[in-house]
Design a protein around this motif. Structure first.
Motif, PDB file in Angstrom:
ATOM      1  N   UNK A   8       0.840  -1.206   0.000  1.00  0.00           N
ATOM      2  CA  UNK A   8       0.000   0.000   0.000  1.00  0.00           C
ATOM      3  C   UNK A   8       0.872   1.251   0.000  1.00  0.00           C
ATOM      4  N   UNK A   9       1.951   1.225   0.788  1.00  0.00           N
ATOM      5  CA  UNK A   9       2.832   2.397   0.864  1.00  0.00           C
ATOM      6  C   UNK A   9       3.513   2.644  -0.480  1.00  0.00           C
ATOM      7  N   UNK A  10       3.930   1.549  -1.139  1.00  0.00           N
ATOM      8  CA  UNK A  10       4.597   1.699  -2.445  1.00  0.00           C
ATOM      9  C   UNK A  10       3.623   2.242  -3.483  1.00  0.00           C
ATOM     10  N   UNK A  11       2.364   1.739  -3.446  1.00  0.00           N
ATOM     11  CA  UNK A  11       1.358   2.220  -4.411  1.00  0.00           C
ATOM     12  C   UNK A  11       1.042   3.691  -4.142  1.00  0.00           C
ATOM     13  N   UNK A  12       0.963   4.046  -2.879  1.00  0.00           N
ATOM     14  CA  UNK A  12       0.660   5.441  -2.526  1.00  0.00           C
ATOM     15  C   UNK A  12       1.780   6.369  -3.017  1.00  0.00           C
ATOM     16  N   UNK A  13       2.993   5.918  -2.819  1.00  0.00           N
ATOM     17  CA  UNK A  13       4.140   6.739  -3.254  1.00  0.00           C
ATOM     18  C   UNK A  13       4.121   6.896  -4.786  1.00  0.00           C
ATOM     19  N   UNK A  14       3.799   5.793  -5.482  1.00  0.00           N
ATOM     20  CA  UNK A  14       3.741   5.850  -6.952  1.00  0.00           C
ATOM     21  C   UNK A  14       2.604   6.751  -7.418  1.00  0.00           C
ATOM     22  N   UNK A  15       1.483   6.696  -6.713  1.00  0.00           N
ATOM     23  CA  UNK A  15       0.330   7.540  -7.087  1.00  0.00           C
ATOM     24  C   UNK A  15       0.704   9.027  -7.045  1.00  0.00           C
ATOM     25  N   UNK A  16       1.529   9.388  -6.077  1.00  0.00           N
ATOM     26  CA  UNK A  16       1.923  10.803  -5.960  1.00  0.00           C
ATOM     27  C   UNK A  16       2.678  11.270  -7.212  1.00  0.00           C
TER      28      UNK A  16
END
Ligand code: FAD
Length: 295
Positions: free
Chosen positions: A249-257
């Motif tokens: 989830x943290x990796x996806x959130x970072x990528x979304x940014x």
């Protein structure tokens, strides 16, 4: 200044062929504007911001209305209203993200008139049905006297309110394929209040875990966070093949940014939109996780 309505002309074709002929324009090069439910156009006319004087009223065209359920998906006629979408039993069962979006378009009165093609063609980055249609890999069918073609929803918007549509083309239908079996659909609109507000962030997602517990299908489409409704390609990549976890989830959130580019405007600011988009993504993943754990 308000537009003087009395100076406007409205043609009422009885067939799609007549409408397409009118879309060619007249000898003087004037081309009429298609008018469906009018819930966007009449606002522009009232505000004096729509330059056109001639309109084609599509409302009576039976050929571009109705919902057809097929073996691989559904076809929504261009004139399908959001009331029809939110109340249609098969759509509720197969496309919960789309019916949830339909239920968030304005109030009931608006949903009775607002059409799916009008929402698409109006091309607002805040349009509520657009992320759902994009996450579901919808195909936009357009037609002119030159013929018919299909445009994948993901390729429809070239820039802010700039559609890959020729001036003589009408949207006639929207094809929505069934989502992969066992996938979870999600829709979330964040506005100033719970109902009847324009979104600050709007998102639809489709996700499936394979037999090995890893994500094998994911689509996340976002509105109000860029000049156009868009798929979050980097965030999707971060999820594909991964097992759900806090680190995923943290990796996806970072990528979304890195996918989205929200702006400051009258409805919200960039920092708030980035934070909310990250939270919505995590809510999507938690929802999907809970559903897979339950089923
Ligand atoms: C009070 C209010 C609240 C609203 N709330 C929301 C909301 O919460 N969420 C949201 O997403 N929207 C909202 N809207 C906007 C609007 O209702 C939607 O965008 C609606 O789907 C537009 O559809 P329509 O049929 O009324 O389009 P129209 O106003 O008739 O047309 C809109 C545009 O689409 C074009 N068009 C229409 N049909 C076709 C076609 N078949 N082919 C090519 N071009 C076409 C028109 O030329 C025009 O440019 C709201 C509007 C109002 C007035």
């Amino acid at each position: 200044m308000r537009t003087a309505l009395s100076g406007l002309s409205v043609a009422r074709p009885r067939t799609l062929a007549q409408a397409l002929k009118l879309m060619q324009g007249d000898a003087g090069g004037t081309r009429p504007t298609p008018l469906a439910g009018g819930t966007d156009l009449l606002v522009y006319l009232n505000a004096g911001t729509h330059p056109g004087q001639a309109f084609i009223d599509l409302w009576g065209l039976r050929e571009i209305e109705g919902v057809r359920v097929g073996a691989r998906g559904v076809t929504l006629g261009a004139l399908t209203t959001f009331t029809t979408i939110r109340e249609h039993a098969a759509l509720r069962r197969r496309f919960p993200a789309l019916t949830a979006a339909a239920a968030e378009v304005g109030a009931r009165q608006i949903q009775n008139r607002a059409t799916v093609a009008g929402n698409i063609a109006n091309a607002s980055p805040a349009g509520d049905s657009l992320p759902a249609l994009m996450a579901l890999d919808a195909i936009i069918r357009v037609r002119s006297l030159r013929g018919e073609r299909d445009i994948p929803m993901g390729a429809l918007y070239r820039g802010y309110r700039d559609l890959a549509l020729s001036p003589d083309e009408l949207i006639t239908a929207v094809g929505v394929p069934f989502a992969p079996p066992r996938s979870v659909q999600f829709f979330r609109k964040v506005g100033t209040r719970r109902a009847q507000s324009i979104s600050k962030v709007v998102m639809a997602g489709v996700l499936r875990l394979g037999r090995d517990g890893r994500v094998d299908h994911v689509r996340m489409a976002w509105g109000s966070v860029a000049p156009v409704t868009m798929l979050a390609g980097r965030a999707e990549e971060a999820l594909l093949g991964a097992r759900p976890s806090r680190a995923t989830a943290a990796a996806a959130r970072e990528a979304l940014m890195r996918d989205i580019a929200p702006i400051d405007d009258i409805r919200s600011d960039r920092g708030y939109r980035l934070a909310v988009a990250g939270n919505v993504l995590e809510q999507f993943l938690r929802t999907a996780d809970a559903r897979f754990a339950r089923d």
